[in-house]
Write a protein that holds these residues in place. Sequence first.
Motif, PDB file in Angstrom:
ATOM      1  N   PRO A 132       0.803  -1.238   0.000  1.00  0.00           N
ATOM      2  CA  PRO A 132       0.000   0.000   0.000  1.00  0.00           C
ATOM      3  C   PRO A 132       0.832   1.283   0.000  1.00  0.00           C
ATOM      4  O   PRO A 132       0.409   2.298  -0.548  1.00  0.00           O
ATOM      5  N   GLU A 135       2.100   1.500  -3.709  1.00  0.00           N
ATOM      6  CA  GLU A 135       1.063   1.499  -4.752  1.00  0.00           C
ATOM      7  C   GLU A 135       0.873   2.865  -5.425  1.00  0.00           C
ATOM      8  O   GLU A 135       0.797   2.947  -6.666  1.00  0.00           O
ATOM      9  N   PRO A 136       0.800   3.979  -4.665  1.00  0.00           N
ATOM     10  CA  PRO A 136       0.631   5.283  -5.325  1.00  0.00           C
ATOM     11  C   PRO A 136       1.817   5.672  -6.210  1.00  0.00           C
ATOM     12  O   PRO A 136       1.682   6.511  -7.099  1.00  0.00           O
ATOM     13  N   ILE A 137       2.978   5.074  -5.967  1.00  0.00           N
ATOM     14  CA  ILE A 137       4.192   5.424  -6.711  1.00  0.00           C
ATOM     15  C   ILE A 137       4.353   4.567  -7.961  1.00  0.00           C
ATOM     16  O   ILE A 137       4.647   5.067  -9.049  1.00  0.00           O
ATOM     17  N   GLY A 139       1.973   2.069  -8.944  1.00  0.00           N
ATOM     18  CA  GLY A 139       0.714   1.454  -9.366  1.00  0.00           C
ATOM     19  C   GLY A 139       0.445   1.582 -10.859  1.00  0.00           C
ATOM     20  O   GLY A 139       0.072   0.617 -11.530  1.00  0.00           O
ATOM     21  N   LYS A 140       0.632   2.769 -11.414  1.00  0.00           N
ATOM     22  CA  LYS A 140       0.316   3.009 -12.821  1.00  0.00           C
ATOM     23  C   LYS A 140       1.318   2.367 -13.772  1.00  0.00           C
ATOM     24  O   LYS A 140       1.041   2.232 -14.966  1.00  0.00           O
ATOM     25  N   GLN A 150      10.082   8.282  -9.574  1.00  0.00           N
ATOM     26  CA  GLN A 150       9.650   7.128  -8.790  1.00  0.00           C
ATOM     27  C   GLN A 150      10.756   6.671  -7.844  1.00  0.00           C
ATOM     28  O   GLN A 150      10.485   6.313  -6.696  1.00  0.00           O
ATOM     29  N   GLN A 153      10.800   9.068  -4.954  1.00  0.00           N
ATOM     30  CA  GLN A 153       9.638   8.892  -4.070  1.00  0.00           C
ATOM     31  C   GLN A 153       9.792   7.656  -3.189  1.00  0.00           C
ATOM     32  O   GLN A 153       9.438   7.673  -2.015  1.00  0.00           O
ATOM     33  N   LYS A 157       9.586   7.676   0.749  1.00  0.00           N
ATOM     34  CA  LYS A 157       8.471   7.025   1.444  1.00  0.00           C
ATOM     35  C   LYS A 157       8.882   5.748   2.174  1.00  0.00           C
ATOM     36  O   LYS A 157       8.411   5.468   3.280  1.00  0.00           O
TER      37      LYS A 157
END
Length: 225
Positions: A132, A135-137, A139-140, A150, A153, A157
């Motif tokens: 989780p 995922e925001p980093i 995911g796409k 990325q 990040q 994170k």
Amino acid sequence: EGLSAQDLQPVGLIKFDLLVIENLTQIALACKLIKDRHGVKSICALPDGPDWSDLSYLNDSKSIEMANRADLKCVFQFDSEGIRKLVSRGGVTSFDDLVAYTSIYRPGPLNMGMDVRYCKRKKNEEEYELHPLIEPILGKTYSVMIFQEQVMQILNKVGNIPLIHCEKVRKAISKKRIDEFIKYKEMFLENGQKNLGADFESVENLWKQIEAFAEYGFNKSHACA
């Protein structure tokens, strides 16, 4: 203006390299003249369509369909047979896919097999998991590291590395200056185990991916433009 970016950065200055495509200015001026002289309100390839803008193509279904067929000959960055084969292999469902392909189609990422991984995961032919926090980093991009942003990040994170240092770490890794980034590796491994609830080996594997990729990572803003 004449100074090297390497000389400017240590004193806190940024050097901007502005890439200019003069044809875009010519096209914009041509559109303006047509509107002014002929009272035309909108210019579009389709009859009665909305005025073309820098963003109108993003959700244009016909453009996406053409890209999905790899009908991209003479399109900037997609003219070579190699990248059109890559696009055909993975398919295009959104503009973001094109941004990813232009970044993946570089010697480094190709040698690392990132093209194979991306295409398989996009087509649900390879399973993968996303924490989780990550995922925001990723995911796409189907948990495939494609952009420099990325990397930075994830360093921030997962490893709690302050953003002000993330760019330094990325550059140090890309230039193989081990003495400059090794201290951050220890910080990343320690905090990563806590933040991801993972064992040492898993977090170390993530760091190895960062080390391997940082040298070749493409800048997302550049790829997108």
